[in-house]
Design an enzyme around this catalytic site. Structure first.
Site, short mmCIF file in Angstrom:
data_model
loop_
_atom_site.label_atom_id
_atom_site.label_comp_id
_atom_site.label_asym_id
_atom_site.label_seq_id
_atom_site.Cartn_x
_atom_site.Cartn_y
_atom_site.Cartn_z
N SER A 87 -11.11 -0.57 0.63
CA SER A 87 -9.78 -1.18 0.68
C SER A 87 -9.65 -2.41 -0.19
O SER A 87 -8.61 -2.62 -0.81
CB SER A 87 -9.42 -1.53 2.12
N LYS A 122 0.04 3.96 4.63
CA LYS A 122 -0.16 3.61 3.22
C LYS A 122 0.50 4.70 2.36
O LYS A 122 1.72 4.69 2.24
CB LYS A 122 -1.64 3.38 2.94
N HIS A 143 -14.02 -1.75 6.47
CA HIS A 143 -12.83 -2.46 6.96
C HIS A 143 -13.07 -3.09 8.35
O HIS A 143 -13.83 -2.56 9.16
CB HIS A 143 -11.68 -1.45 7.08
N ASP A 148 -13.49 6.75 6.49
CA ASP A 148 -12.13 6.22 6.61
C ASP A 148 -11.42 6.49 5.28
O ASP A 148 -11.79 5.95 4.25
CB ASP A 148 -12.20 4.72 6.92
N GLU A 160 -15.99 4.07 3.80
CA GLU A 160 -14.60 4.30 3.38
C GLU A 160 -14.66 5.16 2.13
O GLU A 160 -15.54 4.94 1.28
CB GLU A 160 -13.90 2.98 3.03
N HIS A 216 -7.36 4.79 2.12
CA HIS A 216 -6.92 4.62 0.73
C HIS A 216 -7.21 5.85 -0.11
O HIS A 216 -7.13 5.80 -1.34
CB HIS A 216 -7.58 3.36 0.14
N ASN A 225 0.82 -1.22 0.00
CA ASN A 225 0.00 0.00 0.00
C ASN A 225 0.85 1.27 0.00
O ASN A 225 0.38 2.34 0.36
CB ASN A 225 -0.90 0.01 1.24
C1 LIG Z 1 -9.73 1.01 5.40
C2 LIG Z 1 -8.68 0.77 6.43
N1 LIG Z 1 -8.84 1.30 7.64
C3 LIG Z 1 -7.93 1.11 8.60
C4 LIG Z 1 -6.80 0.36 8.38
C5 LIG Z 1 -5.84 0.14 9.50
O1 LIG Z 1 -4.73 1.01 9.38
P1 LIG Z 1 -3.36 0.65 10.07
O2 LIG Z 1 -2.69 -0.35 9.21
O3 LIG Z 1 -2.64 1.95 10.14
O4 LIG Z 1 -3.68 0.11 11.42
C6 LIG Z 1 -6.58 -0.19 7.13
C7 LIG Z 1 -5.34 -0.94 6.86
O5 LIG Z 1 -5.25 -2.06 6.59
C8 LIG Z 1 -7.56 0.00 6.12
O6 LIG Z 1 -7.42 -0.55 4.90
#
Ligand SMILES: Cc1ncc(COP(=O)(O)O)c(C=O)c1O
Length: 399
Positions: A176, A235, A130, A201, A172, A204, A44
């Site tokens: 993701s 990411k 997610h 969120d 989101e 991405h 990512n």
């Molecule tokens: C949409 C989404 N939110 C949250 C996270 C979690 O982020 P982090 O890897 O910084 O804990 C991810 C990562 O995998 C994600 O894809």
């Protein structure tokens, strides 16, 4: 044998039978291992910043100034100047009024929804949200409803029928696993109509969409007190950690109530400094962000799939065994792709996930797309073949 060992062995047998084993394989380090590099379309690191010397220099300087760890919770002695600097940089990049950094994106999501939930709150989650947000909503003690993916009519019905005094809608900006975009402007209008808070969120989105400022900014929603953003620093920002972006009032509420902020050691200063540097680079080098879109379009065209909303190109392949076989074939040809199987995706819809990083050349993207198309054609979907009947071309090969 103890009951727990027996149970663990049973769980492992089921994983093996279903083709769902995951492993934490060590990433091939081309310098250390002297191996020819795998072309990585699985990470990512959308802007290629995780190996940028400027981020490394910022991280090292922060270590010298503040130490290798934060030493304590942010509300004890764990806040350094680099944390506030990062929070300011995130606001400058995204147009948020205020920001609060957490030790991961996962922790930011748990902290935010936990601090917003409780009795009297309805949390509406998109069905493709997610895992961190699903866990966060469950832990929040709010009532949780799941909404069909990006279905505005379903969202309206859930909000219109609510009995709780408060509602929080969780989406989101760029999904993701599916890689598609949420209808943010329409969702925000619905939330305003029904007096609900919209949580987006942008794991991405930030650094990729809206010229790097993210999709909430692009939709004209940045800085609104009824729209809250969560972010990861791991990411596009090439570092580690997470953040919540919202009003100053929300920030004060989180500092005082978010359990993953209060009861967690602060974000490591090196990660905070690296992410700050990444924010500055994103603003100063728009060509990096543009390269993601260009590569994403090239990748989609080469794979014969729909253009992605951000960097993520998601290809549905069906059974987990087929996803694994295609990913293994590609790896043997020097290409690393993400292989998403249940529980990351629903049963029967395993996916290959490819990311169009800014630092891939046009030749690399075309080469990768060619390998993927060939591998997909070589390993036909057994279900589709069966549905097409015994005369279907290649059915024998699939068996
Ligand atoms: C949409 C989404 N939110 C949250 C996270 C979690 O982020 P982090 O890897 O910084 O804990 C991810 C990562 O995998 C994600 O894809």
């Amino acid at each position: 044998m103890g009951a727990t060992t027996e149970w663990l062995e049973g769980r492992e047998r089921v994983r093996i039978q279903r083709g769902l084993v995951r492993e934490d394989t060590v990433r091939v380090d081309t310098v250390r291992d002297g191996k020819s590099p795998l072309l990585d379309l699985a990470s990512n690191d959308y802007l290629g910043l995780s190996t940028d010397p400027r981020l490394a220099a910022a991280a090292i300087a922060a270590i010298h100034r503040h130490g290798t760890g934060a030493r304590a919770s942010r509300v004890v002695t764990g806040t350094s100047a680099v944390h506030h600097e990062l929070e300011q940089e995130l606001c400058t990049l995204t147009g948020a009024e205020s920001a609060l950094a957490f030790s991961s994106g996962y922790a930011a999501n748990l902290g935010l929804l936990g601090a917003l939930g409780g009795p009297g709150t309805l949390m509406v989650l998109d069905e493709h949200i997610h895992a961190s947000l699903i866990d966060a909503a469950r832990l929040s003690r709010a009532e949780v409803a799941t909404c069909a993916h990006s279905d505005l009519a379903a969202l309206r019905a859930l909000l219109a029928g609510r009995t709780q005094p408060r509602a929080v809608v969780v989406l989101e900006s760029v999904y993701s696993v599916l890689g598609d975009a949420a209808p943010l402007a329409e969702a925000a209008r619905l939330c305003r109509e029904f007096d609900a808070l919209l949580v987006v969120d942008e794991a991405h989105g930030i650094g990729v969409t809206g010229g790097g400022a993210g999709s909430v900014h692009a939709a004209g929603l940045a800085g609104r007190d009824d729209v809250v953003v969560t972010a990861t620093l791991s990411k596009a920002l090439g570092a580690q950690g997470g953040a919540v972006l919202g009003s100053a009032l929300l920030r004060r509420h989180l500092v005082n109530t978010a359990r993953t902020f209060i009861f967690d050691t602060g974000l490591a200063p090196a990660a905070a400094a690296a992410a700050s540097e990444a924010c500055r680079i994103i603003a100063a080098e728009p060509e990096r962000v543009a390269a993601v879109s260009r590569n994403a379009a090239l990748l989609a065209a080469g794979c014969g799939t729909e253009a992605a909303a951000g960097a993520v190109q998601s290809i549905r392949v069906g059974a987990p065994e087929r996803a694994l076989a295609i990913a293994a074939r590609l790896q043997s040809q020097g290409l690393l792709v993400g292989c998403f199987r249940p529980p990351s995706v629903p049963d029967g819809v395993s996916r290959l996930r490819l990311t169009a990083r800014a630092d891939l050349s046009t030749e690399q993207v075309r080469h990768a797309a060619g390998l993927v198309s060939t591998a997909l054609a070589e390993q036909p979907d057994a279900d589709e073949q069966a549905a097409a009947g015994p005369g279907a071309a290649g059915a024998g090969e699939a068996a």
